[in-house]
Write a protein that holds these residues in place. Sequence first.
Motif, PDB file in Angstrom:
ATOM      1  N   ASP A 144      22.980  24.417  -2.395  1.00 28.25           N
ATOM      2  CA  ASP A 144      21.773  24.973  -1.791  1.00 28.25           C
ATOM      3  C   ASP A 144      20.590  24.495  -2.624  1.00 28.25           C
ATOM      4  OD1 ASP A 144      21.888  26.564  -4.103  1.00 28.25           O
ATOM      5  OD2 ASP A 144      22.829  28.231  -3.033  1.00 28.25           O
ATOM      6  N   SER A 145      19.454  25.093  -2.450  1.00 33.56           N
ATOM      7  CA  SER A 145      18.257  24.660  -3.190  1.00 33.56           C
ATOM      8  C   SER A 145      18.219  25.303  -4.573  1.00 33.56           C
ATOM      9  CB  SER A 145      16.996  25.012  -2.395  1.00 33.56           C
ATOM     10  OG  SER A 145      16.969  24.330  -1.169  1.00 33.56           O
ATOM     11  N   ASN A 146      19.284  25.037  -5.361  1.00 32.84           N
ATOM     12  CA  ASN A 146      19.399  25.688  -6.670  1.00 32.84           C
ATOM     13  C   ASN A 146      18.751  24.902  -7.801  1.00 32.84           C
ATOM     14  OD1 ASN A 146      21.319  23.635  -7.330  1.00 32.84           O
ATOM     15  ND2 ASN A 146      22.985  24.877  -6.491  1.00 32.84           N
ATOM     16  N   GLY A 147      18.274  23.698  -7.503  1.00 32.85           N
ATOM     17  CA  GLY A 147      17.569  22.924  -8.519  1.00 32.85           C
ATOM     18  C   GLY A 147      18.449  22.302  -9.572  1.00 32.85           C
ATOM     19  N   ASN A 148      19.763  22.263  -9.362  1.00 35.27           N
ATOM     20  CA  ASN A 148      20.649  21.610 -10.326  1.00 35.27           C
ATOM     21  C   ASN A 148      20.460  20.095 -10.288  1.00 35.27           C
ATOM     22  OD1 ASN A 148      21.745  24.056 -11.088  1.00 35.27           O
ATOM     23  ND2 ASN A 148      23.533  23.890  -9.748  1.00 35.27           N
ATOM     24  N   GLY A 149      20.896  19.441 -11.344  1.00 37.64           N
ATOM     25  CA  GLY A 149      20.859  17.980 -11.351  1.00 37.64           C
ATOM     26  C   GLY A 149      19.633  17.407 -12.012  1.00 37.64           C
ATOM     27  N   HIS A 150      19.222  16.242 -11.513  1.00 37.28           N
ATOM     28  CA  HIS A 150      18.216  15.418 -12.175  1.00 37.28           C
ATOM     29  C   HIS A 150      16.817  15.666 -11.610  1.00 37.28           C
ATOM     30  CE1 HIS A 150      21.421  13.130 -14.181  1.00 37.28           C
ATOM     31  NE2 HIS A 150      22.081  13.269 -13.044  1.00 37.28           N
ATOM     32  N   GLN A 151      16.346  16.874 -11.763  1.00 40.93           N
ATOM     33  CA  GLN A 151      15.043  17.240 -11.191  1.00 40.93           C
ATOM     34  C   GLN A 151      13.877  16.583 -11.918  1.00 40.93           C
ATOM     35  OE1 GLN A 151      14.844  18.951  -8.323  1.00 40.93           O
ATOM     36  NE2 GLN A 151      17.087  18.975  -8.341  1.00 40.93           N
ATOM     37  N   GLY A 152      14.112  16.078 -13.115  1.00 41.16           N
ATOM     38  CA  GLY A 152      13.030  15.467 -13.887  1.00 41.16           C
ATOM     39  C   GLY A 152      12.780  14.007 -13.566  1.00 41.16           C
ATOM     40  N   ASP A 153      13.561  13.423 -12.688  1.00 44.24           N
ATOM     41  CA  ASP A 153      13.369  12.011 -12.338  1.00 44.24           C
ATOM     42  C   ASP A 153      12.062  11.808 -11.576  1.00 44.24           C
ATOM     43  OD1 ASP A 153      15.796  11.424 -13.470  1.00 44.24           O
ATOM     44  OD2 ASP A 153      16.893  11.298 -11.571  1.00 44.24           O
ATOM     45  N   TYR A 154      11.387  10.690 -11.890  1.00 40.39           N
ATOM     46  CA  TYR A 154      10.258  10.264 -11.051  1.00 40.39           C
ATOM     47  C   TYR A 154      10.843   9.575  -9.825  1.00 40.39           C
ATOM     48  CZ  TYR A 154       6.727   7.255  -9.052  1.00 40.39           C
ATOM     49  OH  TYR A 154       5.918   6.605  -8.156  1.00 40.39           O
ATOM     50  N   ARG A 155      10.338   9.917  -8.665  1.00 39.50           N
ATOM     51  CA  ARG A 155      10.943   9.382  -7.456  1.00 39.50           C
ATOM     52  C   ARG A 155       9.974   9.459  -6.291  1.00 39.50           C
ATOM     53  NH1 ARG A 155      14.194  11.363  -3.239  1.00 39.50           N
ATOM     54  NH2 ARG A 155      15.942  10.022  -2.652  1.00 39.50           N
ATOM     55  N   VAL A 156      10.022   8.434  -5.451  1.00 38.05           N
ATOM     56  CA  VAL A 156       9.339   8.447  -4.158  1.00 38.05           C
ATOM     57  C   VAL A 156      10.400   8.149  -3.100  1.00 38.05           C
ATOM     58  CG1 VAL A 156       7.554   7.411  -2.712  1.00 38.05           C
ATOM     59  CG2 VAL A 156       7.188   7.583  -5.184  1.00 38.05           C
TER      60      VAL A 156
END
Length: 464
Positions: A144-156
């Motif tokens: 779900d929208s739990n924010g796990n993982g690589h949230q700090g990556d810069y991405r478009v």
Amino acid sequence: TGGLKMSRTLQVYLLAICLSFFSVACANNRPPPDQRKFRSQVIDDTIEQISAKMVDKDLANIFTNCWPNTLDTTVEFSNTTRPNTFVITGDITAMWLRDSSGQVMSYVPYAPKDPNLQNMLLGVIMRQADSINIDVYANAFNFDSNGNGHQGDYRVPPMKPSLFEGKYELDSLAWVLKLSSYYYNITKDNRMCTDPSWKSAIGLVLDAIEYQQKSTIDMQKSDKIYYAFSRNTNNQIDTLVNDVGVPGKNCGLSKSPFRPSDDAHRLPFSIASNAMASVSLAQISDVLKQGACQNSDLSSRAASLSKTLKQAVEQWGVVTHQVFGKIYAYEVDGFGSFYSMDDAGIPSILSLPALGFTTIDDPVYQQTRKLLLSDYNPYFFSGSAGEGIGGPHIGLGWIWPMGIINRALTSNNDTEIRQCLNMLKTSSAGTGFMHESFWKDDVTKYTRSWFAWCNTLFGELILW
């Protein structure tokens, strides 16, 4: 596959038990029935039928442990308004589009005999469609929208809490098409086709693959479906040069910034991923001509794109090597440069016949195979514990059982198949399961004790 018919590989192995190099005690470590995430009687019956015919009980135990491992340990299935199935990779509690497809593919032929299994498989497809509608360029998703993982990556486009990782990998989309096509052709289940999310996802997949055919320069001038990625890391294979990767020239191929291993490409066009995409697009084009799936626009686009990718692979992916002559390159850039190697992750160059792109006896493939299984492939390793293809993901000297399985699946040589089965048996190191990789001189040194896709793939090899 399945039933009481003994596979060719199993017949070969049983005729050559005396050639086994090692005696490895592998226990039946399958979870008790009440601890399994999902149960299918037809799968359990098939395991019992096949394993009972296997003379080598260690190998039988590995099969019993491995083939149902995805069902036993990784599936979260619900069926309220419609089937919905979240499939984790094992020790990483996220759902990869590629892994989840490969994890369940060998169960599909049994779906017509088990309505609950069919619903679970449809749930995987629906979950994949929903995920693509969230972000077609992401490779892995959270429950779900739990924010796990690589949230700090810069991405478009930017990261979202529902994404675990946002690496764009062409093969992820090809795997989704492959699973949908295979499922429909086996089940003729129109529920897949009538779901608006599914057709929307197919359209987004085509958009992304078509867009990634543009040259890097032209893409930077565009304001639609633009992809960029950067990670703050000291590992160069986890990020892209200048956020977009090495430049690629418009040549008919479609770019894939990251490999099936989740590592960054050296050159932007993956030959194996484009080859797989070509096959998967042709398959989905055929599905889109049938029954409730009919959509002439999507079918025509998929067929045209499939043809373009196939022609481009043949034009740009077949190169001349100084030692082996004409071979399939691993990566190219459209400017004339190519990179020769292979990685154990699927799709790989070694896997091209298994993917349906070419045949085992194709002269170009055979020359390529000789290169890949030699020290001219920088990621082919040999030691006292075995030999096989690995990759930069773990590093030099680490052999991937997935690569050994893939070698057996693309061989028509009985001796080679026996050798692969022996190495796989010993690589389990007595655990009864496959691993991500093992050290070339010591099978007790391994990575990822819970890697569900490789486990299921081993079962697929026995059923082959």
